[in-house]
Design an enzyme around this catalytic site. Sequence first.
Site, PDB file in Angstrom:
ATOM      1  N   ASP A  17       0.825  -1.210   0.000  1.00  0.00           N
ATOM      2  CA  ASP A  17       0.000   0.000   0.000  1.00  0.00           C
ATOM      3  C   ASP A  17       0.858   1.260   0.000  1.00  0.00           C
ATOM      4  O   ASP A  17       2.005   1.262   0.441  1.00  0.00           O
ATOM      5  CB  ASP A  17      -0.965   0.011   1.197  1.00  0.00           C
ATOM      6  CG  ASP A  17      -0.282  -0.201   2.541  1.00  0.00           C
ATOM      7  OD1 ASP A  17       0.679  -0.994   2.609  1.00  0.00           O
ATOM      8  OD2 ASP A  17      -0.693   0.428   3.526  1.00  0.00           O
ATOM      9  N   GLU A  61      -0.046  -1.416   5.814  1.00  0.00           N
ATOM     10  CA  GLU A  61       1.005  -0.833   6.671  1.00  0.00           C
ATOM     11  C   GLU A  61       0.741   0.634   6.948  1.00  0.00           C
ATOM     12  O   GLU A  61       0.931   1.109   8.057  1.00  0.00           O
ATOM     13  CB  GLU A  61       2.374  -1.012   6.005  1.00  0.00           C
ATOM     14  CG  GLU A  61       3.547  -0.778   6.963  1.00  0.00           C
ATOM     15  CD  GLU A  61       3.949   0.686   7.151  1.00  0.00           C
ATOM     16  OE1 GLU A  61       4.634   0.978   8.138  1.00  0.00           O
ATOM     17  OE2 GLU A  61       3.580   1.544   6.323  1.00  0.00           O
TER      18      GLU A  61
HETATM   19 ZN    ZN Z   1       6.488   2.446   4.288  1.00  0.00          ZN
END
Ligand code: ZN
Length: 400
Positions: free
Chosen positions: A81, A146
Amino acid sequence: MSNNWEQNEEIQIFRDYLRIPSIQPDNGYEPCVAFIIKQAESLGLPYKVYRPGGPDQPIVVITWEGTNSELPSILLNSHMDVVAVFPENWTHPPFAAEMDSEGRIFARGAQDMKCIGMQHLATIRALKNAGVKLKRTIHITFVPDEESGGKLGMDKFVHTEDFKNLNIGFSLDEGVASEDEVFSIFYAERFMWRLHLKISGTTGHGSLLHENTAGCKLNYVLGKLMARRQKEVDRLKNNSNLTIGDVMTINLTKINGGVQSNVVPSLIVAVFDIRIPLNVDDEEFLTMIKTWCEEAGGGIEVYLDLREPKVESTKIDSSNIFWTAFKSAFDELGLKTRELVFPGGTDSRYIRNIGIPALGFSPMNLTTITLHANDEYLKAETYLKGIEIYKKIVQKLANA
Ligand code: ZN
């Protein structure tokens, strides 16, 4: 020169991956998964897709088995992401991966951290093509979520049987580019608190002088917290050995309260982002905050809606064979490092939390830090140099 980069296979793969707009929290992972699987197939390596955080939160694991595969394995992790973009503020479209004449490749994720995911694969490709055999098994993972904290990604994954079966002995994940020559290596992270103060006080007409108003109490506690903040500002300023990861950061991030400008509110809520370094006794600090709240007149509810656990740092001495191996790669390449505590949070904290040593490193020196910024970019030359560095590191780690 730019022509060479245009035709370089690794640069092409990197740019193709950058063109997938996997913006958090929108779910754009499936095209990433398909792309990564294609890479695994071209490398002739087995892969698996796990979804411990839900059907929309895939984790891809590509495995290169070692000659001594019962030894604890090496994890090379990256997140798929990327953070949001404001295209109107970019000089290049953020998901076109355009390259200018200097070889700067512009795209969201160029530094954070699609570069590293593809460099991991490029490293394996180069080593395999050179006929290299490694002792330990390497697992290359691609995780989601994340950028919103990893709760549906790595945090979930590390507690699964599937993760346990990978038998990880050491993990390498992202760091941050460094603007000078020295590479930054991160061996620990501060832990985060989200502190809420629900401050009740005397309510009444705005023309009077009531005692114990929420505003008076906020002023007192805020004064104490800001004084502590200033102490940290001064420590950082006066000691050149310290970096932001070594000090406590305290920031007032939200204030809510009040109904009308001439009515003294009965409640004000103040929220703080606090990052606590490893050497601070957090229990003692919380007691201190509660004491300040009492001194302010009481009636203040103190709670933490996020309180991260204190996670042990990864040893950076000879007691950790992976550290010795990792560091020797830099020594042999004649590259300088500095060892730091990461100022924010990465997936490494979930790995360390279950007792596995983990380092954060991004092979980008002499690079303007543009992660999360407009016009995020990485130079093709830096990207290719990074693969050379990983080749050394991976061989050292996998033969440790
Ligand atoms: Zn990162």
